[in-house]
Design a protein around this motif. Structure first.
Motif, PDB file in Angstrom:
ATOM      1  N   LEU A  82      -4.169   8.998   1.283  1.00 26.22           N
ATOM      2  CA  LEU A  82      -4.168   8.844   2.736  1.00 26.22           C
ATOM      3  C   LEU A  82      -3.661   7.450   3.093  1.00 26.22           C
ATOM      4  O   LEU A  82      -4.298   6.450   2.782  1.00 26.22           O
ATOM      5  N   ASP A  83      -2.503   7.409   3.732  1.00 28.34           N
ATOM      6  CA  ASP A  83      -1.897   6.123   4.074  1.00 28.34           C
ATOM      7  C   ASP A  83      -2.221   5.774   5.531  1.00 28.34           C
ATOM      8  O   ASP A  83      -1.593   6.289   6.448  1.00 28.34           O
ATOM      9  N   GLU A  84      -3.187   4.936   5.715  1.00 32.74           N
ATOM     10  CA  GLU A  84      -3.638   4.496   7.041  1.00 32.74           C
ATOM     11  C   GLU A  84      -3.861   5.677   7.990  1.00 32.74           C
ATOM     12  O   GLU A  84      -3.228   5.760   9.050  1.00 32.74           O
ATOM     13  N   PRO A  85      -4.782   6.554   7.637  1.00 35.61           N
ATOM     14  CA  PRO A  85      -4.939   7.802   8.403  1.00 35.61           C
ATOM     15  C   PRO A  85      -5.508   7.621   9.811  1.00 35.61           C
ATOM     16  O   PRO A  85      -5.396   8.536  10.614  1.00 35.61           O
ATOM     17  N   THR A 135       1.125  10.823   5.140  1.00 28.69           N
ATOM     18  CA  THR A 135       2.029   9.681   5.166  1.00 28.69           C
ATOM     19  C   THR A 135       1.704   8.775   6.347  1.00 28.69           C
ATOM     20  O   THR A 135       0.965   9.165   7.244  1.00 28.69           O
ATOM     21  N   GLU A 136       2.285   7.602   6.324  1.00 24.62           N
ATOM     22  CA  GLU A 136       1.971   6.594   7.346  1.00 24.62           C
ATOM     23  C   GLU A 136       2.221   7.130   8.757  1.00 24.62           C
ATOM     24  O   GLU A 136       1.415   6.915   9.653  1.00 24.62           O
ATOM     25  N   THR A 137       3.352   7.835   8.941  1.00 28.30           N
ATOM     26  CA  THR A 137       3.591   8.523  10.215  1.00 28.30           C
ATOM     27  C   THR A 137       3.463  10.019   9.927  1.00 28.30           C
ATOM     28  O   THR A 137       3.861  10.460   8.861  1.00 28.30           O
ATOM     29  N   LYS A 144       0.835  -1.209   0.000  1.00 30.96           N
ATOM     30  CA  LYS A 144       0.000   0.000   0.000  1.00 30.96           C
ATOM     31  C   LYS A 144       0.870   1.260   0.000  1.00 30.96           C
ATOM     32  O   LYS A 144       0.684   2.158  -0.821  1.00 30.96           O
ATOM     33  N   THR A 145       1.814   1.319   0.946  1.00 30.67           N
ATOM     34  CA  THR A 145       2.664   2.503   1.044  1.00 30.67           C
ATOM     35  C   THR A 145       3.498   2.671  -0.226  1.00 30.67           C
ATOM     36  O   THR A 145       3.669   3.781  -0.727  1.00 30.67           O
ATOM     37  N   THR A 146       3.985   1.566  -0.742  1.00 37.70           N
ATOM     38  CA  THR A 146       4.769   1.618  -1.973  1.00 37.70           C
ATOM     39  C   THR A 146       3.931   2.214  -3.104  1.00 37.70           C
ATOM     40  O   THR A 146       4.409   3.057  -3.873  1.00 37.70           O
TER      41      THR A 146
HETATM   42 MG   LIG Z   1       2.247   0.936   4.792  1.00 36.24          MG
END
Ligand SMILES: [Mg+2]
Ligand SMILES: Nc1ncnc2c1ncn2[C@@H]1O[C@H](COP(=O)(O)OP(=O)(O)O)[C@@H](O)[C@H]1O
Lengths: 321, 267
Positions: free
Chosen positions: A154-157, A80-82, A40-42
């Motif tokens: 939105l990466d795992e918001p 981003t994820e963080t 997902k992040t990629t």
């Molecule tokens: Mg990820």
């Protein structure tokens, strides 16, 4: 708004995303659902023109990743994820930096708008280091929006937020859709995908399935209805089995679980038949599957097929269209 | 506003609130500033005859050969000149340590807080980011060096015997501070950028500073032992070498400063 064709990313021989083809329509919330390490992040990083695809292509608003990256970056906002905030700087300073880097024309106004919208205005001059997790996530959302992007990644918001803050963030995402923004939402939370997304792509390195949450359900389980009777007799069972449109019947105590191809048309006939043989019907409901079951089944299926020694039927695995 | 300026502004806003980092830059500067004054006052007090040892005599000889007007002056004056010149070399540690600390803290800090990904998602060019960070490290480090030197000159004027100042603030001294100083600051921050891409915490990254501190200390000790006297020619040759090294190191840094490299290889 976002189109990918056979998008693939390989890190030092390790395949992170493979042959991802999808089309995200303008104004929809598109869910990218997958377990940790699914890619997902990629994918988000490729779409934000942060890393380049190993092969395949991606177009954002008509701009091609790898060729028109600067235009893509202006069009896209990313959470981003963080959260990745400057801890010693205030909320306002954090946003100002981004507003300036994005070339926003009225920095002060935009920063104030989003600080107020996300209810951070009262804490605007406090260092972010003193913020709670939820406040940081809200600030990360504000930062992604400060240049009014048409596309949001939105990466795992909501990961790691408490239920209350999760709701705040989800409601906010729903509002963003109302404003006509196109949203790609990465999540491993099924409930979230189901609530928010118009369509979901289940990803596990390769795309496994792509559809609306409802259609995904139907596709995997067919449709089943549950009839609860006062008592189940052999005669009732026989009668149901004899109906030509019934695909399958299972008895669970006083309940019959009946698989049908078209319940809307077939239910009235079924009910009449049941009443004829003296069945006393207490309830009739459609069986509900949680997305979780679907998801787990998809993942299992994927693991089964991809663990075959020579996987000749790999291509037959359900794939995204 | 240019992205370079935005980054510069951001780095300084952050630096201003990083007390420990500021202190770690200012304290050595103050020590280097005051130590030579303590030495020229205390050594003759503690050891009224011993200060004029072989090292000082050899230095007096070297000084006399290089600058004939120093041949017949009072040995105590030569001692002052000798100590104050020596410490100009020490002043070069200020830009080295300062630039290195700022660069490593700012880069490793962004790595630790994962602030680089959203930053790189903006339209900023990676060269602009590198420029912003480099200026943010080199300018304060150089400025601190110059301020310290300015105070040094003022203190010498106020406290030292006549004639000292003219022999300390000479072409060699001035080129060390105003030419070599910025050049070593850039070299130091460049090395800081390179090691920061690999290091997990700033302190580990700062160990690279030894590479620069050791040659300066070697010069300091060799000159103290009277092996040679740093001349303007040597300083300029050094500047040329440093300039070349700066270019090389910054080029390597720029190559490391690619979006994809930063996000996927800087662990
Ligand atoms: Mg990820
Ligand atoms: N920089 C990297 N170098 C090598 N492998 C990576 C890198 N980043 C991610 N991966 C690998 O790629 C796969 C997908 O990761 P990721 O996109 O982070 O998944 P997700 O966000 O869905 O959890 C994982 O197997 C991960 O280990």
């Amino acid at each position: 708004m976002i189109t990918t064709r056979a998008l693939t990313k390989v890190y030092d021989g390790k395949v992170a995303v493979e042959a991802l083809t999808m089309e995200i329509r303008s104004g929809e919330i598109f869910g990218l659902l997958g377990p940790n390490g699914a890619g997902k992040t990629t994918t988000v990083r490729m779409l934000a023109a942060l890393i380049s695809p190993t092969s395949g292509e991606a177009l954002i608003g008509g701009y091609r990743v790898g060729e028109q990256d600067a235009a893509i970056r202006r069009l896209v906002g990313i959470v981003t994820e963080t959260p990745g905030l400057y801890e010693r700087l205030s909320a306002r300073e954090n946003l100002e930096i981004y507003a300036k880097l994005y070339g926003v024309s009225n920095v002060t106004r935009q920063v104030e708008k989003y600080l107020r919208l996300l209810e951070l205005w009262d804490r605007r001059d406090d260092p972010v280091g003193t913020f709670s997790k939820g406040m940081r996530q809200k600030l990360a959302l504000a930062r992604a929006l400060v240049h009014e992007p048409k596309v949001l990644l939105l990466d795992e918001p909501t990961s790691g937020l408490d239920p209350q803050m999760t709701k705040v963030v989800r409601d906010f995402i729903a509002e963003l859709k109302e404003q006509g923004r196109t949203i790609l939402l990465c999540t491993h939370n099924l409930d979230e995908a189901e609530r928010l997304c118009d369509r979901i792509l289940v990803l596990k390195t390769r795309p496994i399935a792509l559809d609306t949450p409802q259609a995904l359900r139907r596709r995997l389980f067919g449709r089943r209805i549950i009839v609860t009777l006062e008592a189940v007799t052999d005669r009732i069972l026989e009668r149901v089995r004899a109906l030509d449109f019934v695909l399958d019947v299972q008895q669970e105590d006083r309940r019959l679980v009946i698989a049908l191809s078209d319940p809307e048309r077939q239910n009235p006939i079924l009910v009449r038949a049941l009443v004829e043989v003296g069945a006393a019907i207490r309830f009739l409901t459609e069986e509900a599957h949680s997305l979780e079951e679907i998801y787990l089944r998809l993942i299992e299926e994927e693991e089964r097929t991809s663990s075959l020694p020579s996987a000749p039927d790999r291509a037959e695995a359900p794939s995204a269209r | 506003m240019s992205p370079v300026l935005v980054i510069l502004q951001k780095e300084w806003a952050d630096l201003r609130r990083h007390r420990l980092l500021l202190l770690s830059m200012v304290v050595p500067a103050v020590v280097f500033l005051l130590l030579p004054f303590a030495l020229v006052i205390l050594i003759p007090l503690i050891d009224p005859s011993g200060w004029n040892d072989r090292n000082v005599q050899r230095m007096a000889e070297l000084l006399g050969r290089a600058e004939p007007d120093l041949r017949r002056v009072d040995p105590l004056l030569v001692f002052h000149i000798y100590i104050f010149r020596q410490f100009i070399l020490m002043f070069l540690l200020i830009p080295i340590l300062g630039a290195l600390s700022i660069a490593t803290y700012s880069i490793v800090g962004e790595k630790q807080n994962r602030t680089l990904e959203p930053l790189l998602a903006t339209p900023i060019r990676t060269t602009e980011l590198l420029w912003g960070k480099s200026l943010a490290a080199a300018l304060p480090a150089t400025l601190l060096t110059w301020i310290t030197f300015g105070l040094y000159v003022l203190l010498m004027r106020a406290l030292s015997p006549a004639g000292v100042l003219a022999h300390v603030v000479n072409p060699v001294g001035l080129s060390l501070i105003f030419l070599i100083g910025p050049l070593v600051a850039v070299l130091s921050l460049g090395l800081g950028v390179i090691v920061s891409s690999r290091a997990k915490d700033p302190r580990t990254a700062q160990q690279i500073g030894v590479l620069l501190i050791l040659p300066i200390m070697a010069l300091f000790i060799m000159q103290m032992r009277g092996f040679f006297l740093l001349s303007a020619q040597w300083v300029w040759l050094g500047a040329a070498v440093l300039l070349a090294l700066d270019v090389i190191v910054l080029k390597i840094g720029a190559r490391l400063f690619q979006r994809e490299t930063i996000l996927t290889r800087w662990t």
